[in-house]
Design a protein around this motif. Sequence first.
Motif, PDB file in Angstrom:
ATOM      1  N   UNK A   1      12.669   2.334  -5.360  1.00 48.54           N
ATOM      2  CA  UNK A   1      11.244   2.030  -4.810  1.00 48.54           C
ATOM      3  C   UNK A   1      11.070   2.170  -3.278  1.00 48.54           C
ATOM      4  N   UNK A   2       9.996   1.866  -2.688  1.00 46.81           N
ATOM      5  CA  UNK A   2       9.549   1.877  -1.239  1.00 46.81           C
ATOM      6  C   UNK A   2       8.432   0.805  -0.956  1.00 46.81           C
ATOM      7  N   UNK A   3       8.860   0.338   0.028  1.00 50.45           N
ATOM      8  CA  UNK A   3       7.740  -0.719   0.676  1.00 50.45           C
ATOM      9  C   UNK A   3       7.520  -0.020   2.137  1.00 50.45           C
ATOM     10  N   UNK A   4       6.578   0.410   2.377  1.00 45.79           N
ATOM     11  CA  UNK A   4       6.265   1.001   4.119  1.00 45.79           C
ATOM     12  C   UNK A   4       5.191   0.162   4.423  1.00 45.79           C
ATOM     13  N   UNK A   5       5.332  -0.536   5.496  1.00 45.19           N
ATOM     14  CA  UNK A   5       4.580  -1.476   6.095  1.00 45.19           C
ATOM     15  C   UNK A   5       4.330  -0.680   7.591  1.00 45.19           C
ATOM     16  N   UNK A   6       3.127   0.047   7.658  1.00 47.40           N
ATOM     17  CA  UNK A   6       2.876   0.783   8.951  1.00 47.40           C
ATOM     18  C   UNK A   6       1.622   0.758   9.128  1.00 47.40           C
ATOM     19  N   UNK A   7       1.227   0.412  10.451  1.00 43.47           N
ATOM     20  CA  UNK A   7      -0.353   0.268  10.635  1.00 43.47           C
ATOM     21  C   UNK A   7      -0.805   1.482  11.246  1.00 43.47           C
ATOM     22  N   UNK A   8      -1.729   2.178  10.701  1.00 44.74           N
ATOM     23  CA  UNK A   8      -2.390   3.373  11.151  1.00 44.74           C
ATOM     24  C   UNK A   8      -3.414   3.809  10.437  1.00 44.74           C
TER      25      UNK A   8
ATOM     26  N   UNK B   1       4.092   2.916  -9.476  1.00 40.33           N
ATOM     27  CA  UNK B   1       2.833   2.742  -9.208  1.00 40.33           C
ATOM     28  C   UNK B   1       2.484   2.757  -7.637  1.00 40.33           C
ATOM     29  N   UNK B   2       1.646   3.340  -7.125  1.00 42.63           N
ATOM     30  CA  UNK B   2       1.345   3.437  -5.785  1.00 42.63           C
ATOM     31  C   UNK B   2       0.153   2.372  -5.284  1.00 42.63           C
ATOM     32  N   UNK B   3       0.660   1.716  -4.141  1.00 44.41           N
ATOM     33  CA  UNK B   3      -0.272   0.480  -3.604  1.00 44.41           C
ATOM     34  C   UNK B   3      -0.590   0.966  -2.403  1.00 44.41           C
ATOM     35  N   UNK B   4      -1.758   1.020  -1.924  1.00 43.74           N
ATOM     36  CA  UNK B   4      -2.128   1.154  -0.561  1.00 43.74           C
ATOM     37  C   UNK B   4      -3.222   0.049  -0.047  1.00 43.74           C
TER      38      UNK B   4
ATOM     39  N   UNK C   1      -0.083  -1.134   4.629  1.00 37.72           N
ATOM     40  CA  UNK C   1       0.865  -1.052   3.700  1.00 37.72           C
ATOM     41  C   UNK C   1       0.707   0.417   2.529  1.00 37.72           C
ATOM     42  N   UNK C   2       1.992   0.912   2.356  1.00 35.40           N
ATOM     43  CA  UNK C   2       1.832   2.007   1.298  1.00 35.40           C
ATOM     44  C   UNK C   2       3.222   1.771   0.453  1.00 35.40           C
ATOM     45  N   UNK C   3       2.964   1.331  -0.815  1.00 38.09           N
ATOM     46  CA  UNK C   3       4.202   1.089  -1.561  1.00 38.09           C
ATOM     47  C   UNK C   3       4.264   1.887  -2.826  1.00 38.09           C
ATOM     48  N   UNK C   4       5.534   2.119  -3.199  1.00 35.33           N
ATOM     49  CA  UNK C   4       5.774   2.773  -4.465  1.00 35.33           C
ATOM     50  C   UNK C   4       6.933   1.805  -5.288  1.00 35.33           C
ATOM     51  N   UNK C   5       6.321   1.286  -6.407  1.00 37.08           N
ATOM     52  CA  UNK C   5       6.978   0.213  -7.000  1.00 37.08           C
ATOM     53  C   UNK C   5       6.938   0.390  -8.718  1.00 37.08           C
ATOM     54  N   UNK C   6       7.916  -0.242  -9.375  1.00 36.10           N
ATOM     55  CA  UNK C   6       7.981   0.018 -10.727  1.00 36.10           C
ATOM     56  C   UNK C   6       6.748  -0.728 -11.401  1.00 36.10           C
TER      57      UNK C   6
END
Length: 310
Positions: free
Chosen positions: A111-118, A167-170, A230-235
Amino acid sequence: MPAGPALLRSRHRACMAALLTVTSALACEPPTGDEGTVTVTVRMRLRAETRDMGAAAAAVWIFGGDGAVSRAYVTPSHGIRCDFSQTPVTVCQKEVPRGTLVTLMAAEGEPAILVNFGPPEDADTAHSSRYVEFVRWSGCEEEPERGSCVVDASGDLEVGAEFQYMTQIVVHQIGAARFDYIVYNPLPMLRIPPESNNIINSAGCRGVSQSPPVHCDSVHVVGSDPQRRMRAYVPRATTFELRPGNGTETSFIEWDYPNCAVFEESGCVFPTSSSDTAGTPLVMTFKFEYWQCPAGPSDRDTGGCTLIRP
């Protein structure tokens, strides 16, 4: 004198160990009597996908032995790896000694959790085959543990392994606020070698659990146009606690997300769906006040500013 059934089966097991170590039937001596090899076909499929998305970050491993092999004790060098090299379907065929008890094990991506402002981008909600998880087997005789399948290779056989997108979360922000989060998922990812802990469990800012909270984030200022936080890809079935905090002179207004259970003043907690088969991205926005000043949006009144409540 011809070898008895017990001796032949013992030879099969020894041959399988050598075969799975070097991934080639040539490592075994030529078969005699009823000895020989059979073909194990593994058909990997990415659920709800018809396009070629390239290789997926997943695999199925093949192990052999006298009984079912436990994930906790597997050694990669003793197995054969079938990579999910092409989506939506990859077919992998391997030869194993006839009569071997074969254990198949699914391996998932990380999985990945990407916290990046933009600013928001199309890529925020685009599916990626880097982030997939195992769903189920088909054609399996026994499933002794999660992600494992045991079959008796007495003849050619085919087993299906189905995967799905994580699951993708934005998360978007409007207004001036901080943004902290905590993530919980009780199950580790299916990996070879195995992992005892989930790498995303309790990820994020633990300081916000203290009283008073200790924010990990500084205030980011946004006007009326949403910005990505935030952009996340999690189970599936992962629980998120999203905790925005006030700016210097700005307060929380609302979450623009129907499944958000608001707690405390501005927190949102929700589990990702375990039943969504299409991998639908979840896009949510939290709204805060901001001051519209002559120099642009601000989290405080610097003079001549107007408080905006989006």
